[in-house]
Enzyme design. Structure first.
Site, PDB file in Angstrom:
ATOM      1  N   CYS A 298     127.611  17.073  89.864  1.00 56.66           N
ATOM      2  CA  CYS A 298     126.837  16.843  88.634  1.00 56.66           C
ATOM      3  C   CYS A 298     125.347  16.837  88.911  1.00 56.66           C
ATOM      4  CB  CYS A 298     127.231  15.533  87.946  1.00 56.66           C
ATOM      5  SG  CYS A 298     128.902  15.527  87.358  1.00 56.66           S
TER       6      CYS A 298
ATOM      7  N   GLN B  54     124.157   4.812  92.215  1.00 50.75           N
ATOM      8  CA  GLN B  54     124.542   4.902  93.622  1.00 50.75           C
ATOM      9  C   GLN B  54     123.925   3.788  94.464  1.00 50.75           C
ATOM     10  OE1 GLN B  54     126.748   6.949  94.969  1.00 50.75           O
ATOM     11  NE2 GLN B  54     127.079   8.131  93.114  1.00 50.75           N
TER      12      GLN B  54
ATOM     13  N   HIS C 260     121.080  13.284  88.703  1.00 51.49           N
ATOM     14  CA  HIS C 260     122.420  13.545  88.177  1.00 51.49           C
ATOM     15  C   HIS C 260     122.259  14.080  86.746  1.00 51.49           C
ATOM     16  CE1 HIS C 260     126.378  12.309  86.500  1.00 51.49           C
ATOM     17  NE2 HIS C 260     126.803  12.294  87.743  1.00 51.49           N
TER      18      HIS C 260
ATOM     19  N   LYS D 181     131.487   2.135  90.473  1.00 51.02           N
ATOM     20  CA  LYS D 181     130.994   2.622  91.773  1.00 51.02           C
ATOM     21  C   LYS D 181     130.718   1.477  92.731  1.00 51.02           C
ATOM     22  CE  LYS D 181     128.958   6.738  89.790  1.00 51.02           C
ATOM     23  NZ  LYS D 181     129.657   7.944  90.236  1.00 51.02           N
TER      24      LYS D 181
ATOM     25  N   ASP E 143     117.911   4.923  87.641  1.00 47.90           N
ATOM     26  CA  ASP E 143     119.357   5.146  87.643  1.00 47.90           C
ATOM     27  C   ASP E 143     119.904   4.561  88.945  1.00 47.90           C
ATOM     28  OD1 ASP E 143     121.853   6.168  88.231  1.00 47.90           O
ATOM     29  OD2 ASP E 143     121.377   8.242  87.711  1.00 47.90           O
TER      30      ASP E 143
HETATM   31  N1  PMP Z   1     123.772   8.786  88.194  1.00 48.59           N
HETATM   32  C1  PMP Z   1     124.213   8.967  89.430  1.00 48.59           C
HETATM   33  C2  PMP Z   1     123.237   9.076  90.562  1.00 48.59           C
HETATM   34  C3  PMP Z   1     125.590   9.052  89.657  1.00 48.59           C
HETATM   35  O1  PMP Z   1     126.049   9.245  90.890  1.00 48.59           O
HETATM   36  C4  PMP Z   1     126.485   8.950  88.563  1.00 48.59           C
HETATM   37  C5  PMP Z   1     127.981   9.077  88.742  1.00 48.59           C
HETATM   38  N2  PMP Z   1     128.369  10.144  89.563  1.00 48.59           N
HETATM   39  C6  PMP Z   1     125.958   8.740  87.296  1.00 48.59           C
HETATM   40  C7  PMP Z   1     124.592   8.664  87.148  1.00 48.59           C
HETATM   41  C8  PMP Z   1     126.822   8.617  86.080  1.00 48.59           C
HETATM   42  O2  PMP Z   1     127.582   7.458  86.139  1.00 48.59           O
HETATM   43  P1  PMP Z   1     128.788   7.219  85.138  1.00 48.59           P
HETATM   44  O3  PMP Z   1     129.619   8.461  85.156  1.00 48.59           O
HETATM   45  O4  PMP Z   1     129.503   6.029  85.701  1.00 48.59           O
HETATM   46  O5  PMP Z   1     128.184   6.944  83.804  1.00 48.59           O
END
Ligand code: PMP
Length: 407
Positions: free
Chosen positions: A365, A204, A124, A227, A201
């Site tokens: 993203c 997910q 991401h 999430k 990270d």
């Molecule tokens: N890493 C991954 C794999 C994600 O899916 C996301 C959110 N789409 C994020 C990081 C970022 O998370 P947040 O916007 O809650 O900080």
């Protein structure tokens, strides 16, 4: 056979009674953010109605109770991740802030020109851009571990990539764009074999599988409450205590200090050194309620349920002419990305919205993933505890209708 009644689980989510464009909502965008069960909504409401006070400061009962709740949430997170100590649990805004904290307080202090950070091609943007900012500032190298056509990384390729220059491997536990679940435990071993640290990270992963940070032996683990059925604006950075002890604060302010004079400031003990300012108290309390929800359903039951949905959706989608599933990893969570020949994903998703189906059409993203598969965007259906087979049937019917209209 699942021992949990998932119709009962679904009934705990009031938002699913919403009617969208004349149809009951089919929510297939949990990868972006999950819906909230009643108990999370209640926990947050109850806090503001009956318990609201600033934490760690007041000697009066209300503030003591708010502090107990807030610190109770930290203990709940510790158990959830099987961390050794609550000193290792730092409350942050979310995954993005957790990664930025590590980039600033650990990487920027421990890496110099020529040192290397490795990320994978499926990250991401929040696990790419913070390292790029440092690369440009410190002259470090940012190396990319590529993936194959199924959307998987190869452990041997990582072994070939790491060297004594590698100081950090930062990897997603589960890809939001492809659903791929990465072998982070084995990746941790490889990183450690050259003395590098590993950051995972978990944005997910935490809604879908149980995570044991000691078993994974990861140095840093980040996730977002929103999430995993909790509120927005709250997340967690787990880090090994010895690392946090040596790290400089990320932000300065109240709560993170022990004493301040104009000459000298002594920092507070862990984890408060990293929690400057009034924290998101209701967020932490809501997150604790979300963990209760997940524990009650059982993460293993949930993973089985979502896997059954994924299998069914994959089988149904595969029967649609011209439809291509992007990301076919052997080890995959409840996310399914696809494109349809001759149709722009945004047009498709807009028509699907008319049927009350909430899916995401975007680069998620993760633009490098789109570049890898040579598509501008995909449509992504991602599953949560509340989804059922009927949701998939409505998804498929809606795709077929949209296809007729667009082609
Ligand atoms: N890493 C991954 C794999 C994600 O899916 C996301 C959110 N789409 C994020 C990081 C970022 O998370 P947040 O916007 O809650 O900080």
């Amino acid at each position: 056979k699942n021992s949990v009644d998932f119709a009962q689980v679904r009934a705990q989510f009031p938002i699913l009674e919403v009617v969208e464009n004349g149809f009951p909502l089919v929510y297939l965008d949990s990868g972006a953010t999950s819906q909230k069960p009643q108990r999370v909504i209640d926990a947050v409401t109850q806090y503001y109605r009956e318990e609201n006070a600033n934490v760690h400061r007041g000697v009066y009962g209300l503030s003591e109770r708010a502090t107990e709740k807030y610190e109770g949430a930290r203990e709940k997170v510790r158990t959830f991740l099987n961390a050794k100590s609550t000193k290792e649990i730092v409350f942050v805004r979310g995954t993005t802030e957790a990664i930025n904290l590590v980039a600033h307080s650990w990487v920027s202090e421990n890496l110099t020109e020529g040192d290397e950070v490795i990320v994978t091609e499926m990250e991401h943007h929040s696990n790419i851009v913070p390292w790029q900012l440092l690369r440009d500032k410190l002259g470090i190298r940012l190396t990319v571990l590529r993936m194959n056509q199924k959307g998987e990384i190869c452990l041997n390729a990582l072994k070939g990539l790491v060297s004594e220059k590698t100081k950090m491997v930062s990897v997603t536990h589960m890809s939001n764009a492809l659903g791929t679940i990465n072998p982070v435990k084995e990746m941790a071993e490889i990183a450690h074999s050259v003395g590098a640290k590993i950051m995972v990270d978990g944005a997910q992963a935490t809604p879908h599988m149980s995570v044991d940070v000691q078993d994974l032996d990861c140095d840093f683990y980040a996730f977002s409450g929103h999430k995993m059925y909790g509120p927005t604006g709250i997340g967690v950075l787990y880090a090994k205590e010895a690392l946090l002890e040596k790290m400089a604060p990320y932000q300065g302010g109240g709560d993170m200090i022990y004493s301040v004079s104009f000459d000298k400031t002594e920092y507070n003990v862990l984890p408060y050194k990293f929690e400057a300012g009034t924290p998101h108290i209701s967020g932490a309390i809501g997150l604790a309620a979300a963990i209760d929800f997940l524990n009650e359903v059982g993460l293993d039951n949930l993973a089985r349920h979502e896997h059954a949905l994924l299998e069914y959706a994959t089988e149904q989608l595969s029967q649609i002419d011209g439809l291509r599933i992007i990301g076919q990893a052997e080890n995959k969570g409840g996310v399914i990305s696809f494109v349809l020949d001759g149709v722009h994903p945004h047009d498709m998703a807009t028509l699907m919205d008319q049927d009350g189906i909430a899916v995401r059409a975007s680069h998620h993203c993760a633009m490098p993933v789109m570049q890898h598969f040579n598509v501008p965007a995909t449509i992504r259906a991602s599953f949560g505890a509340y989804n059922n087979f009927e949701d998939i049937d409505r998804l498929i019917a809606s795709i077929n209708d949209a296809k007729e209209m667009l082609l």
